[in-house]
Design a protein around this motif. Structure first.
Motif, PDB file in Angstrom:
ATOM      1  N   LEU A 146      65.693  13.200  67.479  1.00  0.00           N
ATOM      2  CA  LEU A 146      64.667  12.195  67.751  1.00  0.00           C
ATOM      3  C   LEU A 146      63.944  12.518  69.059  1.00  0.00           C
ATOM      4  N   ALA A 147      64.703  12.881  70.075  1.00  0.00           N
ATOM      5  CA  ALA A 147      64.103  13.229  71.375  1.00  0.00           C
ATOM      6  C   ALA A 147      63.162  14.430  71.234  1.00  0.00           C
ATOM      7  N   ASP A 148      63.582  15.421  70.448  1.00  0.00           N
ATOM      8  CA  ASP A 148      62.730  16.592  70.218  1.00  0.00           C
ATOM      9  C   ASP A 148      61.415  16.188  69.565  1.00  0.00           C
ATOM     10  N   LYS A 149      61.499  15.381  68.527  1.00  0.00           N
ATOM     11  CA  LYS A 149      60.311  14.957  67.793  1.00  0.00           C
ATOM     12  C   LYS A 149      59.396  14.116  68.684  1.00  0.00           C
ATOM     13  N   LEU A 150      59.986  13.234  69.491  1.00  0.00           N
ATOM     14  CA  LEU A 150      59.181  12.411  70.391  1.00  0.00           C
ATOM     15  C   LEU A 150      58.458  13.261  71.434  1.00  0.00           C
ATOM     16  N   LEU A 151      59.162  14.247  71.992  1.00  0.00           N
ATOM     17  CA  LEU A 151      58.555  15.098  73.011  1.00  0.00           C
ATOM     18  C   LEU A 151      57.409  15.924  72.436  1.00  0.00           C
TER      19      LEU A 151
ATOM     20  N   ALA B  40      58.505  14.014  57.278  1.00  0.00           N
ATOM     21  CA  ALA B  40      59.076  14.349  55.965  1.00  0.00           C
ATOM     22  C   ALA B  40      60.535  14.780  56.097  1.00  0.00           C
ATOM     23  N   VAL B  41      60.825  15.632  57.056  1.00  0.00           N
ATOM     24  CA  VAL B  41      62.209  16.092  57.237  1.00  0.00           C
ATOM     25  C   VAL B  41      63.099  14.937  57.689  1.00  0.00           C
ATOM     26  N   THR B  42      62.584  14.077  58.553  1.00  0.00           N
ATOM     27  CA  THR B  42      63.352  12.905  58.973  1.00  0.00           C
ATOM     28  C   THR B  42      63.647  12.019  57.763  1.00  0.00           C
TER      29      THR B  42
ATOM     30  N   ALA C  80      67.271  11.026  56.145  1.00  0.00           N
ATOM     31  CA  ALA C  80      67.664   9.633  55.918  1.00  0.00           C
ATOM     32  C   ALA C  80      68.172   9.446  54.490  1.00  0.00           C
ATOM     33  N   ILE C  81      67.479  10.043  53.518  1.00  0.00           N
ATOM     34  CA  ILE C  81      67.921   9.972  52.120  1.00  0.00           C
ATOM     35  C   ILE C  81      69.293  10.624  51.978  1.00  0.00           C
TER      36      ILE C  81
END
Length: 185
Positions: free
Chosen positions: A74-79, A107-109, A113-114
């Protein structure tokens, strides 16, 4: 909270600081903000460097946690998202490139989740790691205006952004192919 998780949280906390230095335009004459583009680039690079460091420390010290497994990607995606959106606003990155990169991340997230519902873990692939490294290099080069290579007429930021885009698409397709069984349930 262990050290790896603190590093991950520091990465998230640095995002608004990075964006402030990159986007806030202070009138000339304020010494603190004289080199705010450079400060923003340094903050981004330091934040990005914590990505590899937190994972390394967690594995080496056997401190891998569920919080870390959730917060690190999540931190990577946010940055990366904050940097790309900011660079679009500044006219340094075209919106369609940022959109493709961000769409892949969503999409990968979603796929993860699925998979999590079925208690399946989709780990980062080697292509995903290459994607992240090329994105960080591209964004860093763009933030630094290709310095120091620009001094000799070499510009790598934009070309590397397209390399990152390539690995973004390829790694996204790789995740999709590996997850197709989950999607057919």
């Amino acid at each position: 909270m262990n050290l790896p998780n603190r590093l991950t949280m520091a990465r998230i906390i640095l995002i608004p600081v990075f964006m402030t230095f990159l986007l806030l335009k202070i009138p000339k004459g304020h010494e603190l903000f004289a080199h705010q583009d450079l400060v923003a680039a340094i903050i981004f690079i330091l934040a990005a460097a914590t990505d590899g460091l937190d994972g390394y420390i967690a594995r080496k010290r056997n401190q891998v946690t569920n919080l870390g497994k959730f917060m690190d990607p999540l931190a990577d995606k946010l940055l990366v998202s904050a940097a790309l959106i900011s660079l679009v606003q500044l006219g340094e990155v075209t919106a369609w490139v940022a959109w493709i990169i961000l769409a892949r991340e969503f999409a990968v997230t979603g796929l993860r989740a699925i998979a999590a519902v079925d208690r399946v873990v989709i780990s980062a692939s080697p292509l995903g790691k290459i994607k992240t490294v090329t994105q960080i290099i591209a964004i860093s080069a763009i933030l630094l205006h290709d310095w120091p290579l620009s001094l000799i007429g070499i510009h790598i930021g934009q070309p590397f952004l397209y390399v990152a885009l390539f690995f973004t698409v390829i790694s996204g397709l790789d995740y999709l192919l590996k997850s197709r069984k989950l999607l057919h349930k």
